[in-house]
Design a protein around this motif. Structure first.
Motif, PDB file in Angstrom:
ATOM      1  N   PRO A 186      49.162  46.657  49.796  1.00 17.21           N
ATOM      2  CA  PRO A 186      48.238  47.129  48.763  1.00 17.21           C
ATOM      3  C   PRO A 186      46.783  46.718  48.957  1.00 17.21           C
ATOM      4  CG  PRO A 186      50.131  46.054  47.759  1.00 17.21           C
ATOM      5  CD  PRO A 186      50.216  45.830  49.232  1.00 17.21           C
ATOM      6  N   GLY A 187      46.498  45.780  49.839  1.00 14.09           N
ATOM      7  CA  GLY A 187      45.123  45.356  50.044  1.00 14.09           C
ATOM      8  C   GLY A 187      44.799  44.086  49.277  1.00 14.09           C
ATOM      9  N   LEU A 188      43.533  43.690  49.325  1.00 16.39           N
ATOM     10  CA  LEU A 188      43.114  42.405  48.761  1.00 16.39           C
ATOM     11  C   LEU A 188      43.183  42.354  47.235  1.00 16.39           C
ATOM     12  CD1 LEU A 188      40.044  41.615  51.045  1.00 16.39           C
ATOM     13  CD2 LEU A 188      42.366  40.714  51.209  1.00 16.39           C
ATOM     14  N   GLY A 189      43.249  43.507  46.586  1.00 21.58           N
ATOM     15  CA  GLY A 189      43.328  43.533  45.126  1.00 21.58           C
ATOM     16  C   GLY A 189      44.721  43.820  44.615  1.00 21.58           C
ATOM     17  N   GLY A 190      45.701  43.879  45.503  1.00 19.59           N
ATOM     18  CA  GLY A 190      47.054  44.213  45.076  1.00 19.59           C
ATOM     19  C   GLY A 190      47.118  45.637  44.546  1.00 19.59           C
ATOM     20  N   PHE A 191      48.298  46.035  44.077  1.00 23.40           N
ATOM     21  CA  PHE A 191      48.407  47.411  43.588  1.00 23.40           C
ATOM     22  C   PHE A 191      47.662  47.607  42.278  1.00 23.40           C
ATOM     23  CE2 PHE A 191      52.333  45.655  41.709  1.00 23.40           C
ATOM     24  CZ  PHE A 191      52.236  46.117  40.411  1.00 23.40           C
ATOM     25  N   VAL A 192      47.513  46.541  41.477  1.00 27.05           N
ATOM     26  CA  VAL A 192      46.750  46.644  40.225  1.00 27.05           C
ATOM     27  C   VAL A 192      45.290  46.946  40.543  1.00 27.05           C
ATOM     28  CG1 VAL A 192      45.905  45.332  38.235  1.00 27.05           C
ATOM     29  CG2 VAL A 192      48.309  45.200  38.876  1.00 27.05           C
ATOM     30  N   GLY A 193      44.715  46.205  41.474  1.00 26.62           N
ATOM     31  CA  GLY A 193      43.334  46.430  41.866  1.00 26.62           C
ATOM     32  C   GLY A 193      43.130  47.790  42.504  1.00 26.62           C
ATOM     33  N   ALA A 194      44.090  48.201  43.348  1.00 25.44           N
ATOM     34  CA  ALA A 194      43.985  49.506  44.008  1.00 25.44           C
ATOM     35  C   ALA A 194      44.022  50.639  42.977  1.00 25.44           C
ATOM     36  CB  ALA A 194      45.106  49.673  45.027  1.00 25.44           C
ATOM     37  N   LEU A 195      44.919  50.536  41.997  1.00 25.22           N
ATOM     38  CA  LEU A 195      44.990  51.564  40.954  1.00 25.22           C
ATOM     39  C   LEU A 195      43.736  51.571  40.085  1.00 25.22           C
ATOM     40  CD1 LEU A 195      48.717  51.265  39.810  1.00 25.22           C
ATOM     41  CD2 LEU A 195      47.658  53.179  40.999  1.00 25.22           C
ATOM     42  N   ALA A 196      43.238  50.386  39.743  1.00 26.18           N
ATOM     43  CA  ALA A 196      42.017  50.295  38.925  1.00 26.18           C
ATOM     44  C   ALA A 196      40.830  50.874  39.685  1.00 26.18           C
ATOM     45  CB  ALA A 196      41.747  48.851  38.531  1.00 26.18           C
ATOM     46  N   LEU A 234      40.244  44.393  40.773  1.00 26.81           N
ATOM     47  CA  LEU A 234      39.439  45.587  41.057  1.00 26.81           C
ATOM     48  C   LEU A 234      38.342  45.253  42.066  1.00 26.81           C
ATOM     49  CD1 LEU A 234      38.130  48.119  38.471  1.00 26.81           C
ATOM     50  CD2 LEU A 234      36.702  47.386  40.339  1.00 26.81           C
ATOM     51  N   ALA A 235      37.643  44.149  41.862  1.00 29.15           N
ATOM     52  CA  ALA A 235      36.581  43.745  42.786  1.00 29.15           C
ATOM     53  C   ALA A 235      37.145  43.458  44.170  1.00 29.15           C
ATOM     54  CB  ALA A 235      35.847  42.525  42.240  1.00 29.15           C
ATOM     55  N   ALA A 236      38.287  42.779  44.233  1.00 29.60           N
ATOM     56  CA  ALA A 236      38.900  42.460  45.531  1.00 29.60           C
ATOM     57  C   ALA A 236      39.381  43.721  46.240  1.00 29.60           C
ATOM     58  CB  ALA A 236      40.048  41.469  45.344  1.00 29.60           C
ATOM     59  N   ALA A 237      39.843  44.699  45.471  1.00 29.90           N
ATOM     60  CA  ALA A 237      40.336  45.946  46.075  1.00 29.90           C
ATOM     61  C   ALA A 237      39.217  46.715  46.766  1.00 29.90           C
ATOM     62  CB  ALA A 237      40.993  46.822  45.005  1.00 29.90           C
ATOM     63  N   ALA A 238      37.973  46.510  46.345  1.00 31.01           N
ATOM     64  CA  ALA A 238      36.840  47.207  46.955  1.00 31.01           C
ATOM     65  C   ALA A 238      36.438  46.598  48.293  1.00 31.01           C
ATOM     66  CB  ALA A 238      35.649  47.199  45.995  1.00 31.01           C
ATOM     67  N   LEU A 239      36.926  45.390  48.571  1.00 33.61           N
ATOM     68  CA  LEU A 239      36.595  44.731  49.830  1.00 33.61           C
ATOM     69  C   LEU A 239      37.423  45.309  50.969  1.00 33.61           C
ATOM     70  CD1 LEU A 239      36.564  41.040  48.537  1.00 33.61           C
ATOM     71  CD2 LEU A 239      34.572  42.459  49.076  1.00 33.61           C
ATOM     72  N   PRO A 240      36.880  45.330  52.182  1.00 33.91           N
ATOM     73  CA  PRO A 240      37.683  45.801  53.317  1.00 33.91           C
ATOM     74  C   PRO A 240      38.840  44.834  53.578  1.00 33.91           C
ATOM     75  CG  PRO A 240      35.503  45.072  54.050  1.00 33.91           C
ATOM     76  CD  PRO A 240      35.523  44.971  52.561  1.00 33.91           C
ATOM     77  N   THR A 241      39.996  45.385  53.831  1.00 34.09           N
ATOM     78  CA  THR A 241      41.182  44.567  54.073  1.00 34.09           C
ATOM     79  C   THR A 241      41.197  44.106  55.525  1.00 34.09           C
ATOM     80  OG1 THR A 241      42.386  45.852  52.427  1.00 34.09           O
ATOM     81  CG2 THR A 241      43.694  44.504  53.922  1.00 34.09           C
ATOM     82  N   PRO A 242      41.205  42.789  55.767  1.00 33.00           N
ATOM     83  CA  PRO A 242      41.254  42.302  57.148  1.00 33.00           C
ATOM     84  C   PRO A 242      42.599  42.625  57.789  1.00 33.00           C
ATOM     85  CG  PRO A 242      41.020  40.464  55.585  1.00 33.00           C
ATOM     86  CD  PRO A 242      41.115  41.720  54.798  1.00 33.00           C
ATOM     87  N   ALA A 243      42.606  42.740  59.092  1.00 33.47           N
ATOM     88  CA  ALA A 243      43.834  43.077  59.825  1.00 33.47           C
ATOM     89  C   ALA A 243      44.921  42.028  59.606  1.00 33.47           C
ATOM     90  CB  ALA A 243      43.524  43.214  61.312  1.00 33.47           C
ATOM     91  N   MET A 244      44.526  40.773  59.376  1.00 35.78           N
ATOM     92  CA  MET A 244      45.519  39.710  59.212  1.00 35.78           C
ATOM     93  C   MET A 244      46.154  39.686  57.819  1.00 35.78           C
ATOM     94  SD  MET A 244      43.107  36.365  58.852  1.00 35.78           S
ATOM     95  CE  MET A 244      43.851  35.444  57.525  1.00 35.78           C
ATOM     96  N   TRP A 245      45.620  40.461  56.860  1.00 33.89           N
ATOM     97  CA  TRP A 245      46.185  40.475  55.501  1.00 33.89           C
ATOM     98  C   TRP A 245      47.580  41.071  55.572  1.00 33.89           C
ATOM     99  CZ3 TRP A 245      45.323  38.060  51.162  1.00 33.89           C
ATOM    100  CH2 TRP A 245      45.879  38.541  49.976  1.00 33.89           C
ATOM    101  N   PRO A 246      48.595  40.329  55.125  1.00 31.09           N
ATOM    102  CA  PRO A 246      49.973  40.765  55.360  1.00 31.09           C
ATOM    103  C   PRO A 246      50.523  41.804  54.379  1.00 31.09           C
ATOM    104  CG  PRO A 246      49.972  38.655  54.245  1.00 31.09           C
ATOM    105  CD  PRO A 246      48.529  39.007  54.515  1.00 31.09           C
ATOM    106  N   LEU A 247      49.777  42.130  53.335  1.00 31.08           N
ATOM    107  CA  LEU A 247      50.343  42.988  52.305  1.00 31.08           C
ATOM    108  C   LEU A 247      49.682  44.352  52.281  1.00 31.08           C
ATOM    109  CD1 LEU A 247      50.592  40.287  49.520  1.00 31.08           C
ATOM    110  CD2 LEU A 247      52.393  41.087  51.040  1.00 31.08           C
TER     111      LEU A 247
END
Length: 186
Positions: free
Chosen positions: A106-116, A91-104
């Motif tokens: 769902p973002g830095l928190g994955g889909f679990v973090g994004a949903l939370a 959840l905390a990682a999902a709140a961070l801005p996703t860098p352009a180089m992040w390959p996935l």
């Protein structure tokens, strides 16, 4: 310990173009553990993002505790609390801005973090940033319990970090002084 080390190796050698549940590819997996590593790393990173580092760390720590016969009474609570710690970190990682180089996606928190984060956003409103910070702090605290890091060991870690920063500053000041002295003599 071996399972934790294996998962850590799989995560360290993650390649988004490897064959996985989300990516069909005819090429061989570049993951150091082959297709099992590619699938495992993809599943962990897609679901937990940066928090995917907790399960391998926890598995290695639990193995160490079992071998050393330490904290065996707490082991079941450590295992039971690991999903909550991973959720808070995601959840905390999902709140961070996703860098352009992040390959996935769902973002830095994955889909679990994004949903939370999406679930909490409706309740927290404008305080979402503070909620994410609180989730990160609680996630780190809970993770330290999950891996068996006591307050005394935290003190040791803090002392190690302090000494490292102090030594790095000492080296940087020495280098700056050396450069300034050479410039002054030239």
């Amino acid at each position: 310990i071996a399972l934790g080390a294996g998962l850590a190796l799989a995560l360290a050698s993650f390649d988004p173009s490897d064959p996985s549940l989300n990516s069909a590819s005819a090429r061989m997996a570049r993951n150091w553990l082959g297709w099992p590593g590619a699938y495992s790393a993809d599943l962990l990173l897609q679901s937990l993002g940066l928090a995917a580092s907790l399960p391998p760390l926890a598995l290695a720590a639990w193995g160490s505790h079992i071998i050393g016969r330490r904290m065996l009474g707490r082991l079941w609570s450590m295992v039971a609390l690991m999903p909550a710690a991973a959720l808070l970190l995601a959840l905390a990682a999902a709140a961070l801005p996703t860098p352009a180089m992040w390959p996935l996606r769902p973002g830095l928190g994955g889909f679990v973090g994004a949903l939370a984060l999406k679930s909490v956003a409706g309740i927290a409103g404008p305080n979402l940033g503070w909620v994410a910070i609180a989730a990160g702090v609680l996630g780190v605290a809970l993770s330290s319990y999950v891996v068996g890091l006591s307050a005394r060991r935290w003190g040791g870690v803090a002392a190690l970090v302090y000494d490292g920063i102090k030594d790095a500053l000492r080296v940087a000041l020495w280098a700056l002084f050396t450069v300034m002295t050479r410039v002054a003599h030239d």
